[in-house]
Structures are given as structure tokens and as C-alpha cells.
Design an enzyme around this catalytic site. Structure first.
Site, PDB file in Angstrom:
ATOM      1  N   ASP A 156      41.771 -24.964 -13.756  1.00 33.44           N
ATOM      2  CA  ASP A 156      41.958 -24.702 -12.439  1.00 33.44           C
ATOM      3  C   ASP A 156      42.082 -23.372 -11.732  1.00 33.44           C
ATOM      4  OD1 ASP A 156      43.254 -26.701  -9.908  1.00 33.44           O
ATOM      5  OD2 ASP A 156      44.221 -24.651  -9.978  1.00 33.44           O
TER       6      ASP A 156
ATOM      7  N   ASN B  66      40.009 -19.476   0.472  1.00 34.39           N
ATOM      8  CA  ASN B  66      39.378 -20.284   1.463  1.00 34.39           C
ATOM      9  C   ASN B  66      39.939 -19.738   2.791  1.00 34.39           C
ATOM     10  OD1 ASN B  66      37.308 -21.927   0.144  1.00 34.39           O
ATOM     11  ND2 ASN B  66      38.803 -23.449  -0.240  1.00 34.39           N
TER      12      ASN B  66
ATOM     13  N   ASP C 195      32.920 -21.601  -1.638  1.00 35.49           N
ATOM     14  CA  ASP C 195      31.823 -22.261  -2.354  1.00 35.49           C
ATOM     15  C   ASP C 195      31.187 -21.202  -3.169  1.00 35.49           C
ATOM     16  OD1 ASP C 195      32.364 -24.430  -0.724  1.00 35.49           O
ATOM     17  OD2 ASP C 195      30.842 -24.250   0.567  1.00 35.49           O
TER      18      ASP C 195
ATOM     19  N   GLU D 150      38.820 -27.127  -6.917  1.00 38.12           N
ATOM     20  CA  GLU D 150      38.685 -25.933  -7.871  1.00 38.12           C
ATOM     21  C   GLU D 150      38.812 -26.232  -9.305  1.00 38.12           C
ATOM     22  OE1 GLU D 150      42.834 -25.575  -6.086  1.00 38.12           O
ATOM     23  OE2 GLU D 150      40.965 -26.480  -5.497  1.00 38.12           O
TER      24      GLU D 150
END
Length: 273
Positions: free
Chosen positions: A152, A160, A169, A195
Site C-alpha cells: 500500500d 491526489n 495516476d 493504491e
């Protein structure tokens, strides 16, 4: 990156390729051959008519003329009806074969898309679940361990929120490429969502799997993601588990998830097994 275990059954197209209508061609060829043969017979038989009586000669000539007319009509029907029909049929068969090939390719594309993460090109959660189930069964049969890493990205939401989802992305794609490069060809590498990534390492016990996970963590930590004016580094937390007898996918996943949670709670950017 590992590929999906080979299927034992081959896909068959629901549409069959139609063979050309050979009977029509044979009919036409026979008619042409008969007409030519009869014509040759009439020409060669002309000398014989000299020795016959008038009535017999007239009857034979009439019969020959009627036969020739019939054969000519047969040839005309073949030329103006059978041949065009055959050409149309051949064209339709070509279209059918083209359509069949397109449908088969489309079906394969849809199957691939259903098992692939569109953003990163990795296997997706659906593929991961199927492959994990398969690997657990097979490695239990041979009594060998199966390693599992649950990864993770740390503080990905902040990326973000700060730089936008486009930058996020690019980070995900960079991490995916790194995993492709670091892992072995027979490992399963997948993006499970958001993620979160997964790596399944066949024939690897706890010590080796933990060391391998740490190499992956270091490789991701060395990445520099450049997109526009933004230069980013990311870290990853990893939970490791090794298969046990009678494991199912849920149990196996849960142990790795608990270790991932512990890695997050104890400072991130680390491996817990």
C-alpha cells in the site's frame, strides 16, 4: 510478471466456416462437357447420314438439333444463373469469415480487458483471486510454500489532493512498472484497487519472502516520478504472509492485511511479516 495458469480447454468459435458449393460447379462443368461432346458427335456423325434414308436422316438431325438446343440452354442457365449465384455465395462466405475472425478477436480482447487493470496494464483483482486460488491448491499438493505481499503506497491520498488525480495516476503507473522490473517472471503481480498492489511469490518461505519484499520497498523508494513540473518520491508499506495447510484465499489475504496494518501503524515505509 506471471501469466494466468494455462487453460486446458481451447475456445471454439460459435460460427463455422462454410465450404464452397462444389455441386453447382460440377453441374456446370458437366453441362459444358456434354454440350461439347454432343457437338463433336454430331460433326463426326455427319458422314454417316449420307448412307441413311431421308426420313431417318431428318429425324436424327432433328434429335441432334433438339439435344444441342437443350445443352445450349443448360450452359446458358449455368453461365447466367449458377455462376453469379456462386460468386455471391463466395463473397458472402468471405464476409462471414471476416466477421467470425473479428468476433473472435473481440471476444479475446474483452476477456483480456476483464482481467487487466486499465490504468497500469497489470492483472486486476479478479485475476488475482482466481490465480491465488489456483496457486494455493497446487502448492499445497506438492508441499511447497507460497509467499504473498500486500503493498500500500504511503500518503497516496495527499498526492491526489495536492497535485491532482492525473499526477496520482502517473505515480501508480511508475510503481507498476517498478514491480514488473523487480519481480520474477512467474510471480503474480496485480493491482487490487486504489493504491493497493499484490505480489504472489511461488516457492518462497517467510525469510526469503520478507527479504524480497524489502528489496521491492527499496526499489519503489528510489523512484523519482516526474510529471510536468512535479517531481515526487513515494514509499510503500508491505504486509507479508506465507501459505499454511488448508489456507483459502480469504485467510491468506487476511494475514497479509493484518501485517500491512501493523506496518502502517508502526511508521510506514517498512515490511512486516
Amino acid at each position: 510478471m506471471a501469466t494466468k495458469p494455462a487453460k486446458t480447454e481451447e475456445a471454439h468459435s460459435p460460427m463455422k466456416t462454410v465450404r464452397p458449393d462444389v455441386s453447382a460447379l460440377m453441374c456446370l462443368s458437366t453441362a459444358v462437357f456434354s454440350a461439347v461432346s454432343l457437338s463433336v458427335l454430331v460433326v463426326l456423325g455427319q458422314p454417316l447420314l449420307v448412307y441413311m434414308e431421308g426420313g431417318d436422316r431428318a429425324l436424327i438431325v432433328l434429335a441432334a438439333a433438339l439435344s444441342a438446343a437443350f445443352m445450349t440452354a443448360t450452359v446458358a442457365i449455368g453461365a447466367f444463373w449458377i455462376l453469379p449465384k456462386m460468386r455471391r455465395q463466395s463473397k458472402e462466405q468471405g464476409k462471414l469469415q471476416t466477421l467470425t475472425g473479428a468476433l473472435e478477436r473481440r471476444s479475446q480482447d474483452l476477456e483480456t480487458a476483464a482481467l487487466t487493470d486499465a490504468l497500469t496494464g497489470m492483472h486486476n483483482r479478479r485475476f488475482f483471486d482466481e490465480a491465488m486460488r489456483y496457486y494455493l491448491d497446487e502448492f499445497e499438493k506438492i508441499g511447497r510454500p507460497l509467499g504473498f505481499m500486500l503493498l500500500d503506497l504511503d500518503h497516496f491520498k495527499a498526492i491526489n489532493d495536492t497535485h491532482g488525480h492525473d499526477v496520482g495516476d502517473e505515480v501508480l503507473k511508475a510503481v507498476a512498472n517498478c514491480l514488473f522490473e523487480v519481480t520474477r517472471h512467474h510471480d503474480i503481480v496485480a493491482r487490487l484497487g486504489g493504491e493497493e498492489f499484490a505480489v504472489v511469490t511461488p516457492n518462497m518461505g517467510r525469510t526469503d519472502c520478507e527479504a524480497f519484499a524489502d528489496r521491492i520497498r527499496e526499489a519503489i523508494g528510489k523512484l523519482v516520478i516526474r510529471t510536468g513540473n512535479v517531481h515526487l518520491r513515494v514509499t510503500v508499506s508491505i504486509g507479508v504472509a506465507v501459505s499454511q495447510r488448508k489456507d483459502d484465499v480469504g485467510q491468506f489475504y487476511k494475514r497479509a492485511d493484518v501485517n500491512l496494518y501493523h506496518a502502517k501503524q508502526t511508521g510506514r515505509n517498512r515490511v512486516c511479516a
